[in-house]
Design a protein around this motif. Structure first.
Motif, mmCIF file in Angstrom:
data_model
loop_
_atom_site.group_PDB
_atom_site.id
_atom_site.type_symbol
_atom_site.label_atom_id
_atom_site.label_comp_id
_atom_site.label_asym_id
_atom_site.label_seq_id
_atom_site.Cartn_x
_atom_site.Cartn_y
_atom_site.Cartn_z
ATOM 1 N N HIS A 159 99.101 60.453 59.740
ATOM 2 C CA HIS A 159 100.057 59.604 59.020
ATOM 3 C C HIS A 159 99.361 58.339 58.519
ATOM 4 O O HIS A 159 99.541 57.927 57.365
ATOM 5 N N ARG B 290 97.114 59.170 55.650
ATOM 6 C CA ARG B 290 97.861 59.420 54.411
ATOM 7 C C ARG B 290 98.321 58.103 53.783
ATOM 8 O O ARG B 290 98.264 57.905 52.576
ATOM 9 N N ARG B 291 98.760 57.171 54.654
ATOM 10 C CA ARG B 291 99.214 55.870 54.145
ATOM 11 C C ARG B 291 98.065 55.109 53.503
ATOM 12 O O ARG B 291 98.223 54.475 52.457
ATOM 13 N N GLN C 23 95.451 56.442 52.153
ATOM 14 C CA GLN C 23 95.134 57.119 50.884
ATOM 15 C C GLN C 23 96.100 56.699 49.786
ATOM 16 O O GLN C 23 95.702 56.401 48.663
ATOM 17 N N ASN C 24 97.411 56.666 50.126
ATOM 18 C CA ASN C 24 98.422 56.275 49.146
ATOM 19 C C ASN C 24 98.183 54.843 48.676
ATOM 20 O O ASN C 24 98.321 54.527 47.493
ATOM 21 N N HIS C 25 97.833 53.985 49.647
ATOM 22 C CA HIS C 25 97.607 52.580 49.300
ATOM 23 C C HIS C 25 96.429 52.450 48.343
ATOM 24 O O HIS C 25 96.526 51.749 47.331
ATOM 25 N N SER D 142 95.562 52.799 40.616
ATOM 26 C CA SER D 142 96.379 52.981 39.403
ATOM 27 C C SER D 142 96.756 51.629 38.805
ATOM 28 O O SER D 142 96.835 51.483 37.582
ATOM 29 N N GLU E 135 108.560 69.943 50.451
ATOM 30 C CA GLU E 135 107.589 69.067 51.104
ATOM 31 C C GLU E 135 106.786 69.835 52.146
ATOM 32 O O GLU E 135 105.609 69.596 52.345
ATOM 33 N N TYR F 98 95.286 54.735 46.360
ATOM 34 C CA TYR F 98 95.640 55.334 45.078
ATOM 35 C C TYR F 98 96.471 54.375 44.237
ATOM 36 O O TYR F 98 96.266 54.224 43.036
ATOM 37 N N SER F 99 97.447 53.684 44.894
ATOM 38 C CA SER F 99 98.311 52.766 44.151
ATOM 39 C C SER F 99 97.506 51.565 43.622
ATOM 40 O O SER F 99 97.714 51.128 42.496
#
Lengths: 70, 259
Positions: free
Chosen positions: B241, B244-245, B247-249, B255, B97, B251-252
């Motif tokens: 942080h 990043r959260r 971005q992840n949200h 998808s 990581e 992305y999910s």
């Protein structure tokens, strides 16, 4: 010259802290845990200071060497 | 199967028997079993070795009185290898990581490459150099951890609880045992880790040495500046942080929409 003196003092302090740890281990082997704990705390303090001295000295030496070569 | 999935599978295979044994233990109340089940779920999603080690310690704490009553000792060799494997998996995960490297082979080859390049000229604190430090660190930490686990296993085999400790110190035999092992392991860790860390310290680049000296001097001479800088860094970390959260949200959700 000063670098080597500081390095020597640092390593001597480290040896002292290891000696203190050996005393603490002796206490722990004879199941005197409280005494051993006190000695371990003291030895950790000495060891931290000695490691700090050695690291500062090494960093200062490397910095000065690079300045001299520049 | 990717290395990440493989790690999860190995972790689950290692912890599965231990946790099933925990959940089926008749000595525990329902509340304790529920706590173990929750920790199991957490362990499966996060695959965190420290959490599992805490779990094993909890189990030892709760069943230590029953262990002495059992005639057949538990399998120390299997437990030892399980703990070593979990520890290495955890170390590998955290190092991957940090560095973004996919496998150990890639880590080692990148280390050799950067060593060659750094011998030609002193590299600044770039990504390549960070990779070299991480590569040498992972090997040092793995060796240190392995030595420590070996020392712990030896201590467990040698030191036996002393029944007279209750009269002498007011401690139970298991408490006495834990304290003695803790002290010896602490001393062992210090003695083992010192040569490794000092050896790594000798390979500082002039840039790194300068940064270390400046940070130390600021800490000693200008304590207020250090506090301000620390607050700034914390703020920046929180912002990263959050970013990043987000971005992840996004992305999910993308998808899910694609599915």
């Amino acid at each position: 010259m000063f670098f080597w003196i500081r390095e020597l003092i640092g390593w001597t302090l480290l040896a002292v802290s290891l000696y203190l740890i050996s005393i603490a281990l002796g206490f722990a082997e004879s199941r005197q845990v409280i005494q051993a704990g006190i000695i371990v705390v003291a030895s950790i303090a000495v060891m931290r200071m000695s490691v700090l001295l050695i690291r500062m000295n090494t960093a200062a030496r490397i910095s000065q060497q690079s300045e001299q070569t520049d | 199967m990717g290395p990440r999935k493989l790690r999860y599978v190995i972790g689950i295979l290692c912890i599965g028997p231990v946790l099933i044994w925990q959940l089926q233990n008749p000595y525990y109340t329902l509340a304790v079993r529920l706590v173990f089940a929750g920790l199991l779920l957490l362990g499966l999603t996060r695959c965190s070795a420290p959490l599992l080690l805490i779990l094993i310690q909890l189990d030892l704490y709760l069943t230590v009185s029953t262990l002495y009553a059992v005639e057949d000792p538990p399998e120390p060799v299997i437990s030892f290898f399980c703990v070593v494997l979990l520890m290495l998996l955890s170390r590998l995960r955290s190092s991957q990581e940090l560095t973004g490297v996919r496998s150990i082979a890639q880590l080692l080859t990148s280390k050799v490459h950067t060593k060659r390049s750094s011998s030609e000229h002193a590299a600044p604190m770039g990504s390549d150099h960070r990779l070299q430090v991480a590569g040498s660190e992972i090997l040092g930490v793995a060796a240190r951890s392995l030595l420590l686990v070996l020392a712990a296993a030896l201590m467990l085999a040698i030191l036996t609880p002393d029944p007279s400790s209750v009269q002498e110190y007011g401690l139970t035999p298991s408490g006495m045992h834990t304290l003695s092992i803790g002290l010896i392991l602490c001393a062992g860790y210090l003695i083992i880790s010192l040569p490794f860390s000092e050896f790594h310290w000798r390979h500082l680049t002039p840039n790194q040495a300068g940064i270390y000296l400046r940070s130390r001097f600021i800490g000693w001479l200008h304590h207020d500046l250090r506090g301000i800088e620390r607050r700034r860094r914390r703020h920046r970390r929180k912002q990263a942080h959050r970013h990043r959260r987000a971005q992840n949200h996004s992305y999910s959700t993308y998808s899910k929409e694609a599915d």
